[in-house]
Design a protein around this motif. Structure first.
Motif, PDB file in Angstrom:
ATOM      1  N   LYS A 247     -16.645  -9.344 -27.605  1.00  0.00           N
ATOM      2  CA  LYS A 247     -16.675  -8.294 -26.583  1.00  0.00           C
ATOM      3  C   LYS A 247     -16.219  -8.777 -25.209  1.00  0.00           C
ATOM      4  N   ILE A 248     -16.175 -10.099 -25.012  1.00  0.00           N
ATOM      5  CA  ILE A 248     -15.824 -10.650 -23.703  1.00  0.00           C
ATOM      6  C   ILE A 248     -14.538 -11.464 -23.840  1.00  0.00           C
ATOM      7  N   ALA A 249     -13.569 -11.166 -22.982  1.00  0.00           N
ATOM      8  CA  ALA A 249     -12.312 -11.927 -22.958  1.00  0.00           C
ATOM      9  C   ALA A 249     -12.208 -12.667 -21.635  1.00  0.00           C
ATOM     10  N   GLY A 250     -11.708 -13.881 -21.716  1.00  0.00           N
ATOM     11  CA  GLY A 250     -11.359 -14.652 -20.528  1.00  0.00           C
ATOM     12  C   GLY A 250      -9.863 -14.857 -20.554  1.00  0.00           C
ATOM     13  N   ILE A 251      -9.234 -14.835 -19.384  1.00  0.00           N
ATOM     14  CA  ILE A 251      -7.784 -15.014 -19.344  1.00  0.00           C
ATOM     15  C   ILE A 251      -7.399 -15.979 -18.234  1.00  0.00           C
ATOM     16  N   TYR A 252      -6.543 -16.927 -18.585  1.00  0.00           N
ATOM     17  CA  TYR A 252      -5.947 -17.856 -17.640  1.00  0.00           C
ATOM     18  C   TYR A 252      -4.503 -17.419 -17.434  1.00  0.00           C
ATOM     19  N   GLY A 253      -4.167 -17.031 -16.226  1.00  0.00           N
ATOM     20  CA  GLY A 253      -2.814 -16.590 -15.915  1.00  0.00           C
ATOM     21  C   GLY A 253      -2.780 -15.094 -15.694  1.00  0.00           C
ATOM     22  N   THR A 254      -2.009 -14.674 -14.688  1.00  0.00           N
ATOM     23  CA  THR A 254      -1.955 -13.250 -14.332  1.00  0.00           C
ATOM     24  C   THR A 254      -0.525 -12.766 -14.129  1.00  0.00           C
ATOM     25  N   GLY A 255       0.420 -13.460 -14.709  1.00  0.00           N
ATOM     26  CA  GLY A 255       1.821 -13.072 -14.549  1.00  0.00           C
ATOM     27  C   GLY A 255       2.237 -11.981 -15.517  1.00  0.00           C
ATOM     28  N   TRP A 256       3.544 -11.795 -15.610  1.00  0.00           N
ATOM     29  CA  TRP A 256       4.162 -10.746 -16.423  1.00  0.00           C
ATOM     30  C   TRP A 256       3.673 -10.769 -17.863  1.00  0.00           C
ATOM     31  N   GLN A 257       3.642 -11.930 -18.501  1.00  0.00           N
ATOM     32  CA  GLN A 257       3.247 -12.013 -19.909  1.00  0.00           C
ATOM     33  C   GLN A 257       1.752 -11.753 -20.106  1.00  0.00           C
TER      34      GLN A 257
END
Length: 197
Positions: free
Chosen positions: A124-134
């Motif tokens: 239920k929880i997502a973590g994301i590294y990076g905020t660019g186009w992809q």
């Protein structure tokens, strides 16, 4: 006469659900030997690089008898992406597609398919590294295959984290997407997306 699709056409026509279905089908066909995929090849000249990737599907319902080629150039820091789609029986060019958005969606869909099969069903929880186009399509694909209730967003620049959260909250109707101050905070998640070098 081949059709020509612009970036805007692709944006208007291609949904993440369509991309997920197509990528999953192609992966399955490749596993059974009914599809082939050639690795990226590079040709360099002064200040420019041409990259090509090709593939074919021999026998599958809507993809039957197709050959395709993605080519892109990088020159002076700018990339341009194109896909050529051919009829395998006649060799006829069926479509020529501007493919920056198409590539973004395909890359995200690959992660979505991986998430579908590898992540826990109750994630239920997502973590994301990076905020660019992809990163946009990566998160969209994960949210399409899991009921994500919270997203923790990390990137090097606080303004990029905040902008990404606003954009993706609106696009994906996420109510609990927020920037975090450290990579460790983003890592405390059920699914971790890394889309940065």
């Amino acid at each position: 006469m081949p059709i020509f699709l612009t970036e805007q056409d692709v944006t208007n026509l291609l949904t993440m659900e369509d991309a997920l279905a197509a990528v999953e089908a192609a992966f399955k066909l490749q596993a059974t030997g009914e599809a082939t995929n050639e690795p990226r090849r590079r040709v360099r000249t002064q200040g420019s690089v041409l990259m090509t990737m090709s593939g074919a599907v021999s026998n599958f319902a809507e993809f039957k008898g197709l050959l395709g080629l993605k080519s892109y150039t990088v020159a002076r820091g700018q990339a341009r992406f194109y896909v050529s789609l051919f009829d395998a029986m006649t060799g006829e060019l069926l479509a020529f597609i501007e493919a920056d958005k198409l590539g973004q969606m395909r890359t995200g869909a690959a992660s979505g398919v991986a998430t579908k099969y590898l992540a826990r069903a109750d994630a239920k929880i997502a973590g994301i590294y990076g905020t660019g186009w992809q990163a946009q399509s990566q998160l969209a694909a994960v949210c399409a295959v899991r009921q994500i209730e919270e997203v923790k967003v990390f990137s090097r620049k606080p303004e990029n984290r905040e902008s990404f959260c606003r954009q993706m909250a609106a696009e994906l109707n996420l109510t609990n997407i927020h920037p975090v101050e450290s990579g460790e905070a983003a890592a405390d998640a059920d699914i971790l997306i890394t889309i940065t070098s």
